[in-house]
Write an enzyme that holds these catalytic residues in place. Structure first.
Site, PDB file in Angstrom:
ATOM      1  N   PRO A 185     -44.119  -2.763 -89.136  1.00 31.21           N
ATOM      2  CA  PRO A 185     -42.714  -2.512 -89.208  1.00 31.21           C
ATOM      3  C   PRO A 185     -42.423  -3.447 -90.610  1.00 31.21           C
ATOM      4  CG  PRO A 185     -43.054  -2.950 -86.982  1.00 31.21           C
ATOM      5  CD  PRO A 185     -44.495  -3.208 -87.544  1.00 31.21           C
ATOM      6  N   GLU A 186     -41.713  -2.881 -91.404  1.00 30.77           N
ATOM      7  CA  GLU A 186     -40.979  -3.563 -92.761  1.00 30.77           C
ATOM      8  C   GLU A 186     -39.979  -2.788 -92.601  1.00 30.77           C
ATOM      9  OE1 GLU A 186     -43.674  -3.889 -96.273  1.00 30.77           O
ATOM     10  OE2 GLU A 186     -45.026  -2.639 -95.182  1.00 30.77           O
ATOM     11  N   LYS A 246     -36.218  -7.480 -92.106  1.00 26.86           N
ATOM     12  CA  LYS A 246     -36.957  -6.909 -91.102  1.00 26.86           C
ATOM     13  C   LYS A 246     -36.190  -7.296 -89.774  1.00 26.86           C
ATOM     14  CE  LYS A 246     -41.113  -7.773 -93.829  1.00 26.86           C
ATOM     15  NZ  LYS A 246     -42.264  -8.394 -93.834  1.00 26.86           N
ATOM     16  N   HIS A 283     -47.152  -1.598 -72.822  1.00 29.45           N
ATOM     17  CA  HIS A 283     -46.646  -2.409 -73.771  1.00 29.45           C
ATOM     18  C   HIS A 283     -44.926  -2.631 -73.814  1.00 29.45           C
ATOM     19  CE1 HIS A 283     -50.688  -2.079 -75.664  1.00 29.45           C
ATOM     20  NE2 HIS A 283     -50.874  -2.842 -74.810  1.00 29.45           N
ATOM     21  N   ARG A 325     -48.795  -6.729 -79.738  1.00 32.04           N
ATOM     22  CA  ARG A 325     -49.339  -8.205 -79.735  1.00 32.04           C
ATOM     23  C   ARG A 325     -48.339  -9.365 -79.617  1.00 32.04           C
ATOM     24  NH1 ARG A 325     -52.717  -7.801 -85.176  1.00 32.04           N
ATOM     25  NH2 ARG A 325     -52.566  -9.964 -84.920  1.00 32.04           N
ATOM     26  N   ARG A 365     -38.901 -18.550-110.371  1.00 32.39           N
ATOM     27  CA  ARG A 365     -40.082 -18.708-109.332  1.00 32.39           C
ATOM     28  C   ARG A 365     -41.296 -19.008-110.183  1.00 32.39           C
ATOM     29  NH1 ARG A 365     -38.486 -19.026-104.401  1.00 32.39           N
ATOM     30  NH2 ARG A 365     -36.002 -18.792-104.474  1.00 32.39           N
ATOM     31  N   ARG A 417     -53.140 -12.285 -96.868  1.00 33.14           N
ATOM     32  CA  ARG A 417     -53.029 -11.061 -96.526  1.00 33.14           C
ATOM     33  C   ARG A 417     -53.923 -10.010 -97.489  1.00 33.14           C
ATOM     34  NH1 ARG A 417     -46.902 -12.357 -96.139  1.00 33.14           N
ATOM     35  NH2 ARG A 417     -47.657 -13.741 -94.390  1.00 33.14           N
TER      36      ARG A 417
END
Length: 262
Positions: free
Chosen positions: A2-3, A59, A92, A111, A151, A249
DNA sequence: AGAAGTGTTGTTTC
DNA sequence: TGAAACAACACTTC
């Protein structure tokens, strides 16, 4: 995973299933997804309240009621479903809200990496959501420029940092960078104005298409559809894709279409 | 059959 | 400051 597009889909599920409906019953079959709230308190504070219009930020799904607000995060494997009362539960299904029209709102998650929070006030909500950048769907060209300015890190890490821009995860980050032709390890500060413009354009395009689909598409012209192949190749140039680990990731990119700038 | 891989967080360490 | 490493989680793949 899920994004933003997936959570936008859950927001639509919530809107069509629960908006205007009253919570008749709260069933917690696995308290492992409850964060900062006990099953008893969730039941006590939520039962009898009516859902308003749901919101989303990045999210996070924000389920307002005429009482407290439920905050949902879906981690990697979360899902939100609207099912008739009498449909048998899935193993679940962790939390079920029985509504007054015969439907259940079910938080399903294999999870349990994230879960449900309960916020009584706006201050609660701010504390739970933490430091969130503006929602990626609402970011304009000028605003992205401002967000990227100053940044220090790599552009992949910057794009997926929820406190910079909220909503982009691992797959979206790679997809956007691939379409923009920018190597994920490039320092954010080293991007040209033209590259930032490409980034912004591809971010909009990818988000628009993904939100419509309710997930990041996996068609043949998408990096997302190829990246997990045994021997992945670039949908654009046909060359082999590279996969490495970045910021913890798996990061996929095309060395031909995304020069590293060195 | 045990280890590694999977991506989301927050925390810790350098 | 950034970034890597780790934990948490449950299940799949090697």
């Amino acid at each position: 995973m899920p994004e933003l597009p997936d959570v936008e889909g859950y927001r639509r599920v919530l809107a069509s299933c629960a908006e205007g409906r009253r919570v008749e019953r709260v069933e917690v079959s696995d308290a492992g997804v409850l964060r900062g709230v006990t099953p008893q308190r969730l039941r006590r504070e939520l039962t009898g309240h009516r859902f308003g219009a749901p919101e989303r930020h990045g999210k996070w799904l924000i389920a307002r009621t005429d009482g407290p607000t439920v905050l949902l995060h879906f981690g990697m494997t979360g899902d939100l479903l609207c099912r008739p009362h009498d449909e048998p539960p899935h193993p679940h299904d962790r939390v079920t809200l029985a509504l007054d029209d015969g439907h259940d709102l079910r938080y399903r998650d294999q999870r349990k990496l994230q879960g449900l929070w309960l916020a009584a006030t706006e201050a609660d909500m701010d504390r739970i959501l933490g430091d969130q950048g503006p929602d990626a769907l609402s970011v304009s060209r000028a605003e992205l420029d401002r967000l990227l300015a100053g940044r220090r890190g790599r552009v992949k890490a910057t794009l997926t940092d929820q406190s910079v821009v909220a909503g982009l995860g691992n797959l979206l980050g790679d997809e956007i960078l691939w379409r923009a032709g920018i190597h994920p390890a490039r320092p954010t500060a080293g991007l040209s104005a033209e590259e930032r413009a490409r980034l912004e354009r591809e971010m909009r395009g990818v988000l628009r298409t993904s939100v419509r689909a309710g997930h990041v598409p996996t068609g043949p012209s998408w990096l997302t559809g190829r990246r997990d192949d045994p021997d992945p190749h670039c949908p654009r140039c046909g060359g082999p894709l590279r996969r490495t680990r970045m910021a913890g990731r798996t990061t996929a990119w095309c060395p031909r279409c995304q020069p590293d700038g060195s």
